[in-house]
Structure formats: C-alpha cells, structure tokens
Enzyme design. Structure first.
Site, PDB file in Angstrom:
ATOM      1  N   PRO A 111      56.004  21.341  52.591  1.00 64.01           N
ATOM      2  CA  PRO A 111      55.816  20.115  51.812  1.00 64.01           C
ATOM      3  C   PRO A 111      54.345  19.724  51.648  1.00 64.01           C
ATOM      4  O   PRO A 111      54.000  18.992  50.729  1.00 64.01           O
ATOM      5  CB  PRO A 111      56.571  19.056  52.626  1.00 64.01           C
ATOM      6  CG  PRO A 111      57.515  19.813  53.496  1.00 64.01           C
ATOM      7  CD  PRO A 111      56.853  21.132  53.779  1.00 64.01           C
ATOM      8  N   GLU A 132      61.240  21.980  62.916  1.00 61.92           N
ATOM      9  CA  GLU A 132      60.244  20.947  62.598  1.00 61.92           C
ATOM     10  C   GLU A 132      58.988  21.546  61.976  1.00 61.92           C
ATOM     11  O   GLU A 132      58.193  20.862  61.354  1.00 61.92           O
ATOM     12  CB  GLU A 132      59.863  20.148  63.849  1.00 61.92           C
ATOM     13  CG  GLU A 132      61.022  19.428  64.505  1.00 61.92           C
ATOM     14  CD  GLU A 132      61.891  18.680  63.506  1.00 61.92           C
ATOM     15  OE1 GLU A 132      61.362  17.826  62.780  1.00 61.92           O
ATOM     16  OE2 GLU A 132      63.096  18.980  63.453  1.00 61.92           O
ATOM     17  N   ARG A 188      60.516  35.418  36.018  1.00 61.68           N
ATOM     18  CA  ARG A 188      60.693  35.344  34.564  1.00 61.68           C
ATOM     19  C   ARG A 188      59.379  35.416  33.792  1.00 61.68           C
ATOM     20  O   ARG A 188      59.381  35.549  32.572  1.00 61.68           O
ATOM     21  CB  ARG A 188      61.541  34.130  34.161  1.00 61.68           C
ATOM     22  CG  ARG A 188      60.970  32.805  34.501  1.00 61.68           C
ATOM     23  CD  ARG A 188      62.016  31.714  34.363  1.00 61.68           C
ATOM     24  NE  ARG A 188      62.380  31.457  32.980  1.00 61.68           N
ATOM     25  CZ  ARG A 188      61.565  30.941  32.065  1.00 61.68           C
ATOM     26  NH1 ARG A 188      60.328  30.649  32.374  1.00 61.68           N
ATOM     27  NH2 ARG A 188      61.989  30.724  30.837  1.00 61.68           N
ATOM     28  N   ASP A 243      58.634  28.380  26.153  1.00 63.36           N
ATOM     29  CA  ASP A 243      59.144  27.368  27.087  1.00 63.36           C
ATOM     30  C   ASP A 243      58.377  26.069  27.097  1.00 63.36           C
ATOM     31  O   ASP A 243      57.202  26.049  26.832  1.00 63.36           O
ATOM     32  CB  ASP A 243      58.973  27.826  28.538  1.00 63.36           C
ATOM     33  CG  ASP A 243      59.856  28.946  28.884  1.00 63.36           C
ATOM     34  OD1 ASP A 243      60.783  29.209  28.122  1.00 63.36           O
ATOM     35  OD2 ASP A 243      59.594  29.543  29.928  1.00 63.36           O
TER      36      ASP A 243
HETATM   37  C1  4GN Z   1      59.087  23.330  51.592  1.00 66.60           C
HETATM   38  C2  4GN Z   1      59.657  23.530  52.839  1.00 66.60           C
HETATM   39  C3  4GN Z   1      60.196  21.245  51.460  1.00 66.60           C
HETATM   40  C4  4GN Z   1      59.353  22.173  50.903  1.00 66.60           C
HETATM   41  C5  4GN Z   1      60.485  22.537  53.354  1.00 66.60           C
HETATM   42  C6  4GN Z   1      58.746  21.908  49.576  1.00 66.60           C
HETATM   43  C7  4GN Z   1      60.813  23.593  55.539  1.00 66.60           C
HETATM   44  N1  4GN Z   1      60.753  21.426  52.650  1.00 66.60           N
HETATM   45  N2  4GN Z   1      58.655  20.643  49.172  1.00 66.60           N
HETATM   46  N3  4GN Z   1      61.065  22.601  54.578  1.00 66.60           N
HETATM   47  O1  4GN Z   1      58.334  22.846  48.910  1.00 66.60           O
HETATM   48  C8  4GN Z   1      59.043  22.184  58.333  1.00 66.60           C
HETATM   49  C9  4GN Z   1      58.962  23.655  58.582  1.00 66.60           C
HETATM   50  C10 4GN Z   1      59.664  21.970  57.013  1.00 66.60           C
HETATM   51  C11 4GN Z   1      59.430  24.335  57.386  1.00 66.60           C
HETATM   52  C12 4GN Z   1      59.597  23.304  56.320  1.00 66.60           C
END
Ligand code: 4GN
Length: 251
Positions: free
Chosen positions: A90, A117, A155, A170
């Site tokens: 994230p 986590e 793609r 697109d």
């Molecule tokens: C990526 C991984 C959201 C995204 C995730 C995203 C796994 N969540 N927004 N979760 O691209 C802590 C370790 C959360 C892996 C991660």
C-alpha cells in the site's frame, strides 16, 4: 515476457490467468507465468515463514530467510540477479497505465506478494527495485494486486490483444477517458444508438468520439486534462464550451 510470482498461495493464480486473453497469450508463449511457493524455501521444521515483530505489537511479519533463499534460487536459474523485482504494498508508487506500459517492455519480472502484517524490511532493502500500490486501500495479501499488475502489463505486450482490439484506443492510453460504445440492436427498450454512429461518416464519427472523450474527462476526471496533450481540435471543442458557459447568466 516471463513473470515469476513469489507467493504463499500459488493456487490463487490458477484462475485469473487461465481464461480469455491471458490464456491465449500464454498459449502463444507471449507470456510465461511461473509461481513459486515461498514456503518451499523455509528451512525450519514446520516450514513457517512468519514470526513475531521485534519491538512488539500485533500480528506476524514474514521473515527474510525464505525470501532471500527464493532469490538465491532465481539467481541460480537465470545466472544473475533479476532486473526488476516488484513488491505489492500500500505504500508503493501508484500503479497507472504509464507504469504498465513501461513494465511491458521488460523481458523478465519478479513479483513478491506479502501477507500478514508485513515483510521484514531487509527484503525491501536488498531485493526489491519497485514498490507498487494499486490504490489507497489495504488488502489481506499482495496476490490480488499482483494479478491486477500482471493483467494490465500483459495486455500492453505486442500481440496479446488482437489486431482489432488495440490498447492504443483505450481509456488512459492517450490520457483521456473512453468514449461510449454501442452495438446492435440499434433501438432497445426505447434506448437509441446515437444517430451519428449509424451515418457511416468516418470523420464525423471520429470527431464525435473525441468530443465525448473530452467531455467525459472534463466531467468525471478533470485533473487528467492537466496531463494530456490536447490537439488544436480539442482546444476548439473546450473553448467553445467555455464560451457557451460564459454566455449563460450563472448568477
Ligand atoms: C498491496 C498489498 C494493498 C496493496 C496489500 C495495494 C498486503 N494491500 N494497495 N496487502 O496495492 C502488509 C504486507 C500488507 C503485505 C501487504
């Protein structure tokens, strides 16, 4: 293109890449997807891959050893370090069409999917070249984001989309939202196809579609207009709209 996906849940990837366009891309050998189970590289008795966080706190953290060993294995196979190692998280760089287009030029990608986590920071430090986020929300694992990235990248690989369906038409490719699409029947439950699309006048149709793209972008995602290169014709469409608005009494 070859993509190695490092994950604790390789079975999750069986569905999404086995249908439609991605299935055909794999059959045509334009795309080779290989999943590697991180757990196979755990050396402890119970094959665990996570542990409690140093400094305390809730949850578990994926330890460095299985992931580093996974990379030793990849290095042996490929005879060198992979050029592009993506981690889904994230806090990563926001994913975009431009990012997908850039990745589609690589011959080899490695994607690391985390769980729990988080992943021990040293993995990021030593092994990862690109941290990517598909949006501002947290998921339970990096697998779904990895699938999104693979699909968007695949793609853009030449030959993956048929000649008829080109990526260049697109939404986002030219920085504007897509114009509306219609097919038969021409009238359905009182909803009509715009007359101009039935006219056979290609130049007028092209202008109409461009105008629709511009107006949709202006209405739904005005910030995109800041980035896009507008043609003379585009500017004319927008300035005429502006004139019209200014001629109205909006007080
Ligand atoms: C990526 C991984 C959201 C995204 C995730 C995203 C796994 N969540 N927004 N979760 O691209 C802590 C370790 C959360 C892996 C991660």
């Amino acid at each position: 293109m070859k993509i190695d996906i490092l994950t604790l849940f390789p079975e999750m990837f069986e569905g999404p890449f086995s249908h439609s366009i991605l299935k055909r891309a794999r059959e045509k050998k334009l795309l080779q997807i290989n999943t590697i189970n991180i757990r196979d590289f755990s050396r402890n008795k119970h094959h665990t891959v996570d542990d409690t966080p140093y400094g305390g706190g809730a949850g578990m953290v994926m330890g460095p050893e299985p992931l580093f060993e996974c990379f030793d294995h990849l290095e042996k196979i490929y005879g060198g370090k992979p050029e592009r190692v993506i981690m889904m998280c994230p806090q990563g760089e926001p994913f975009s069409q431009a990012y997908a287009r850039e990745l589609a030029r690589e011959e080899h990608l490695v994607i690391v999917c985390g769980h729990y986590e988080g992943i021990d920071e040293r993995v990021r430090e030593a092994l990862v070249t690109d941290e990517i986020s598909i949006g501002d929300y947290v998921l339970t694992g990096g697998e779904l984001p990895a699938m999104v990235v693979v699909d968007a990248v695949a793609r853009m690989i030449p030959g993956v989309l048929g000649e008829a369906a080109s990526a260049e038409e697109d939404s986002f490719y030219h920085g504007l939202l897509e114009y509306p699409h219609y097919t038969k029947p021409r009238s359905y439950r009182g909803y009509e196809v715009p007359e101009i699309l039935l006219s056979g006048h290609h130049e007028n149709i092209r202008k109409w579609r461009r105008r629709q793209s511009l107006l949709r972008t202006l209405e739904r995602r005005p910030e995109l207009l800041q980035e896009v290169e507008l043609t003379k014709e585009d500017k004319k469409v927008l300035s005429e709209l502006l004139n019209l608005l200014q001629s109205l009494d909006l007080t």
